[in-house]
Design a protein around this motif. Structure first.
Motif, PDB file in Angstrom:
ATOM      1  N   THR A  13      -5.938   1.849   3.412  1.00 27.01           N
ATOM      2  CA  THR A  13      -6.108   0.401   3.262  1.00 27.01           C
ATOM      3  C   THR A  13      -6.869  -0.153   4.460  1.00 27.01           C
ATOM      4  N   GLN A  14      -7.791  -1.035   4.194  1.00 25.97           N
ATOM      5  CA  GLN A  14      -8.645  -1.577   5.246  1.00 25.97           C
ATOM      6  C   GLN A  14      -8.448  -3.082   5.362  1.00 25.97           C
ATOM      7  N   ASP A  53      -7.730  -1.668  -2.158  1.00 29.41           N
ATOM      8  CA  ASP A  53      -7.380  -1.064  -0.870  1.00 29.41           C
ATOM      9  C   ASP A  53      -7.963  -1.855   0.303  1.00 29.41           C
ATOM     10  N   ARG A  54      -8.500  -3.035   0.027  1.00 25.39           N
ATOM     11  CA  ARG A  54      -9.047  -3.889   1.087  1.00 25.39           C
ATOM     12  C   ARG A  54      -8.324  -5.226   1.105  1.00 25.39           C
ATOM     13  N   LEU A  81       0.754  -7.037   5.037  1.00 27.66           N
ATOM     14  CA  LEU A  81       0.752  -5.611   4.703  1.00 27.66           C
ATOM     15  C   LEU A  81       2.164  -5.035   4.754  1.00 27.66           C
ATOM     16  N   VAL A  86       2.737  -1.254   2.855  1.00 26.02           N
ATOM     17  CA  VAL A  86       1.650  -0.341   3.219  1.00 26.02           C
ATOM     18  C   VAL A  86       2.137   0.549   4.361  1.00 26.02           C
ATOM     19  N   TYR A  89      -2.918   1.635   7.757  1.00 22.50           N
ATOM     20  CA  TYR A  89      -4.149   0.911   7.465  1.00 22.50           C
ATOM     21  C   TYR A  89      -5.109   1.037   8.628  1.00 22.50           C
ATOM     22  N   THR A  91      -8.504  -1.025  10.714  1.00 20.34           N
ATOM     23  CA  THR A  91      -9.130  -2.323  10.919  1.00 20.34           C
ATOM     24  C   THR A  91     -10.225  -2.234  11.969  1.00 20.34           C
TER      25      THR A  91
END
Length: 172
Positions: A13-14, A53-54, A81, A86, A89, A91
């Motif tokens: 995940t971004q 996923d963003r 998140l 999640v 992730y 970033t």
């Protein structure tokens, strides 16, 4: 929670930032703009149906962004998140301001804090790992020290006075 510096980020995940006064030029951001789910307003959060996923976080106007405002936006995204459960992730929000690696890392660590010392059922954070595209390990270490000290102070503040008395402080 671990914050790991990486030069090549894994496919997880971004979290991406979007300024209010920047153009919405990718398919995802155009889609979000049309759906009226992302305008780039400060701390606004949105996920795209095109790329679930963003997660996008609004950063407000570029000229108004400070380290403190960035810290609040990162914390809002991190908490969202956590609610989405999640586990990890990545970033690059630290790239929107100069010298922001420490600010972003500190915001993530502080927003992960919960006081559960006296709860029977503890709920640890679902987020185990965050990846940042940086080589600045010293800034990450400084953020960890500051966040640990702040969390310790929060623990002292949240401890009931019938438990936290002078003799207890000496033991600590």
């Amino acid at each position: 929670m671990k914050i790991l510096p990486r030069t090549k980020l894994p496919d997880v995940t971004q979290v991406l930032g979007q300024f209010e006064d920047d153009s919405f030029d990718t398919d995802e951001t155009i889609f979000l703009k049309k759906q009226e789910r992302m305008e780039g307003k400060f701390c606004q959060l949105a996920t795209s149906g095109l790329r679930p996923d963003r997660v996008y976080v609004g950063l407000g106007k570029r000229a108004e962004l400070t380290h403190e405002r960035l810290r609040k936006a990162v914390a809002a995204a991190h908490k969202a998140l956590m609610k989405l459960k999640v586990k990890e992730y990545r970033t690059n929000l630290h790239t929107v301001l100069d010298d922001a690696v420490e600010t972003v890392a500190e915001a993530m660590l502080l927003s992960d804090y919960t006081f559960e010392h006296y709860k029977a059922e503890k709920k640890p954070s679902t987020i185990k790992t965050v990846y940042m595209e940086t080589a600045d390990k010293k800034a990450l270490a400084r953020a960890r020290v500051k966040a640990d000290a702040t969390c310790y102070a929060r623990d002292l503040i949240n401890t009931p006075p019938n438990i936290l008395y002078p003799a207890y402080m000496v033991k600590e």
